[in-house]
Write a protein that holds these residues in place. Structure first.
Motif, mmCIF file in Angstrom:
data_model
loop_
_atom_site.group_PDB
_atom_site.id
_atom_site.type_symbol
_atom_site.label_atom_id
_atom_site.label_comp_id
_atom_site.label_asym_id
_atom_site.label_seq_id
_atom_site.Cartn_x
_atom_site.Cartn_y
_atom_site.Cartn_z
ATOM 1 N N MET A 1 11.713 11.121 -0.290
ATOM 2 C CA MET A 1 12.269 11.591 0.961
ATOM 3 C C MET A 1 11.133 12.105 1.844
ATOM 4 S SD MET A 1 15.008 14.609 1.717
ATOM 5 C CE MET A 1 16.502 13.747 1.419
ATOM 6 N N ARG A 2 11.212 11.773 3.122
ATOM 7 C CA ARG A 2 10.192 12.227 4.065
ATOM 8 C C ARG A 2 10.484 13.645 4.535
ATOM 9 N NH1 ARG A 2 9.163 7.188 8.160
ATOM 10 N NH2 ARG A 2 8.188 5.848 6.642
ATOM 11 N N ASN A 3 9.413 14.386 4.774
ATOM 12 C CA ASN A 3 9.559 15.715 5.345
ATOM 13 C C ASN A 3 9.530 15.603 6.855
ATOM 14 O OD1 ASN A 3 9.549 16.902 2.819
ATOM 15 N ND2 ASN A 3 7.340 17.136 2.803
ATOM 16 N N SER A 4 10.354 16.361 7.531
ATOM 17 C CA SER A 4 10.395 16.371 8.987
ATOM 18 C C SER A 4 9.184 17.133 9.518
ATOM 19 C CB SER A 4 11.678 17.042 9.462
ATOM 20 O OG SER A 4 11.702 17.095 10.854
ATOM 21 N N VAL A 5 8.547 16.559 10.541
ATOM 22 C CA VAL A 5 7.400 17.203 11.170
ATOM 23 C C VAL A 5 7.735 17.419 12.634
ATOM 24 C CG1 VAL A 5 4.954 16.975 11.752
ATOM 25 C CG2 VAL A 5 5.806 16.075 9.589
ATOM 26 N N ASP A 6 7.584 18.641 13.093
ATOM 27 C CA ASP A 6 7.862 18.968 14.486
ATOM 28 C C ASP A 6 6.568 18.838 15.286
ATOM 29 O OD1 ASP A 6 9.286 19.773 16.708
ATOM 30 O OD2 ASP A 6 8.970 21.901 16.300
ATOM 31 N N ILE A 7 6.530 17.869 16.197
ATOM 32 C CA ILE A 7 5.336 17.628 17.013
ATOM 33 C C ILE A 7 5.679 17.953 18.460
ATOM 34 C CG2 ILE A 7 3.684 15.894 17.789
ATOM 35 C CD1 ILE A 7 4.310 14.360 15.208
ATOM 36 N N ASP A 8 4.848 18.767 19.105
ATOM 37 C CA ASP A 8 5.132 19.118 20.488
ATOM 38 C C ASP A 8 4.798 17.944 21.424
ATOM 39 O OD1 ASP A 8 2.367 19.121 21.003
ATOM 40 O OD2 ASP A 8 2.203 21.279 20.777
ATOM 41 N N LYS A 9 5.225 18.076 22.664
ATOM 42 C CA LYS A 9 5.096 16.999 23.641
ATOM 43 C C LYS A 9 3.634 16.608 23.882
ATOM 44 C CE LYS A 9 6.707 15.644 28.183
ATOM 45 N NZ LYS A 9 7.522 16.001 29.337
ATOM 46 N N VAL A 10 2.741 17.572 23.931
ATOM 47 C CA VAL A 10 1.325 17.288 24.176
ATOM 48 C C VAL A 10 0.749 16.422 23.057
ATOM 49 C CG1 VAL A 10 -0.969 18.339 24.366
ATOM 50 C CG2 VAL A 10 0.976 19.382 25.531
ATOM 51 N N HIS A 11 1.026 16.781 21.821
ATOM 52 C CA HIS A 11 0.503 16.000 20.695
ATOM 53 C C HIS A 11 1.179 14.639 20.601
ATOM 54 C CE1 HIS A 11 -0.986 19.984 19.439
ATOM 55 N NE2 HIS A 11 -2.000 19.261 19.021
ATOM 56 N N SER A 12 2.470 14.604 20.914
ATOM 57 C CA SER A 12 3.185 13.334 20.891
ATOM 58 C C SER A 12 2.590 12.353 21.903
ATOM 59 C CB SER A 12 4.665 13.569 21.192
ATOM 60 O OG SER A 12 5.352 12.350 21.264
ATOM 61 N N ARG A 13 2.325 12.824 23.108
ATOM 62 C CA ARG A 13 1.735 11.962 24.147
ATOM 63 C C ARG A 13 0.330 11.521 23.748
ATOM 64 N NH1 ARG A 13 4.170 11.683 29.140
ATOM 65 N NH2 ARG A 13 2.165 11.402 30.161
ATOM 66 N N ALA A 14 -0.434 12.412 23.143
ATOM 67 C CA ALA A 14 -1.781 12.053 22.694
ATOM 68 C C ALA A 14 -1.716 10.960 21.631
ATOM 69 C CB ALA A 14 -2.501 13.284 22.160
ATOM 70 N N MET A 15 -0.745 11.065 20.737
ATOM 71 C CA MET A 15 -0.591 10.042 19.703
ATOM 72 C C MET A 15 -0.204 8.701 20.317
ATOM 73 S SD MET A 15 1.266 12.424 16.852
ATOM 74 C CE MET A 15 1.797 11.094 15.822
ATOM 75 N N VAL A 16 0.688 8.722 21.296
ATOM 76 C CA VAL A 16 1.092 7.490 21.972
ATOM 77 C C VAL A 16 -0.114 6.848 22.650
ATOM 78 C CG1 VAL A 16 2.452 6.591 23.909
ATOM 79 C CG2 VAL A 16 3.501 8.145 22.269
ATOM 80 N N ARG A 17 -0.937 7.663 23.308
ATOM 81 C CA ARG A 17 -2.148 7.135 23.963
ATOM 82 C C ARG A 17 -3.098 6.509 22.949
ATOM 83 N NH1 ARG A 17 -2.908 12.095 26.211
ATOM 84 N NH2 ARG A 17 -1.260 12.419 27.690
ATOM 85 N N GLU A 18 -3.285 7.162 21.834
ATOM 86 C CA GLU A 18 -4.172 6.637 20.795
ATOM 87 C C GLU A 18 -3.657 5.308 20.244
ATOM 88 O OE1 GLU A 18 -7.162 7.494 19.496
ATOM 89 O OE2 GLU A 18 -7.305 8.965 21.111
ATOM 90 N N ILE A 19 -2.364 5.241 20.008
ATOM 91 C CA ILE A 19 -1.769 3.990 19.521
ATOM 92 C C ILE A 19 -1.968 2.897 20.561
ATOM 93 C CG2 ILE A 19 0.410 2.833 18.950
ATOM 94 C CD1 ILE A 19 1.277 5.591 17.730
ATOM 95 N N GLY A 20 -1.735 3.212 21.814
ATOM 96 C CA GLY A 20 -1.934 2.241 22.892
ATOM 97 C C GLY A 20 -3.364 1.759 22.969
ATOM 98 N N ASP A 21 -4.308 2.684 22.864
ATOM 99 C CA ASP A 21 -5.728 2.301 22.891
ATOM 100 C C ASP A 21 -6.062 1.365 21.736
ATOM 101 O OD1 ASP A 21 -6.111 3.867 25.126
ATOM 102 O OD2 ASP A 21 -7.030 5.540 24.026
ATOM 103 N N SER A 22 -5.536 1.673 20.564
ATOM 104 C CA SER A 22 -5.793 0.821 19.399
ATOM 105 C C SER A 22 -5.198 -0.564 19.586
ATOM 106 C CB SER A 22 -5.200 1.452 18.139
ATOM 107 O OG SER A 22 -5.834 2.677 17.864
ATOM 108 N N LEU A 23 -3.979 -0.631 20.113
ATOM 109 C CA LEU A 23 -3.349 -1.929 20.333
ATOM 110 C C LEU A 23 -4.080 -2.740 21.398
ATOM 111 C CD1 LEU A 23 0.409 -0.924 20.127
ATOM 112 C CD2 LEU A 23 -0.868 -2.354 18.515
#
Length: 59
Positions: A1-23
């Motif tokens: 079972m996965r544990n829930s992780v609470d990520i704030d909006k700033v970190h979420s957007r940073a992760m999206v940007r990183e994924i986009g850069d990688s793609l």
């Protein structure tokens, strides 16, 4: 079972940007990404609140 992780909006957007850069480095701009990747990119952009470009709308 996965544990829930609470990520704030700033970190979420940073992760999206990183994924986009990688793609962007994996897929050249003159080639269409595979349909599944393209759909996920559209979903990320929609969730981020940014409009799609004409090429993303299939126009």
């Amino acid at each position: 079972m996965r544990n829930s992780v609470d990520i704030d909006k700033v970190h979420s957007r940073a992760m999206v940007r990183e994924i986009g850069d990688s793609l962007r480095t994996l897929y050249k701009p003159d080639r269409e990404p595979p349909p599944r990747i393209r759909d996920q990119l559209h979903r990320l952009r929609d969730l981020d609140g940014r409009p799609r470009t004409n090429s993303e709308d299939g126009k």
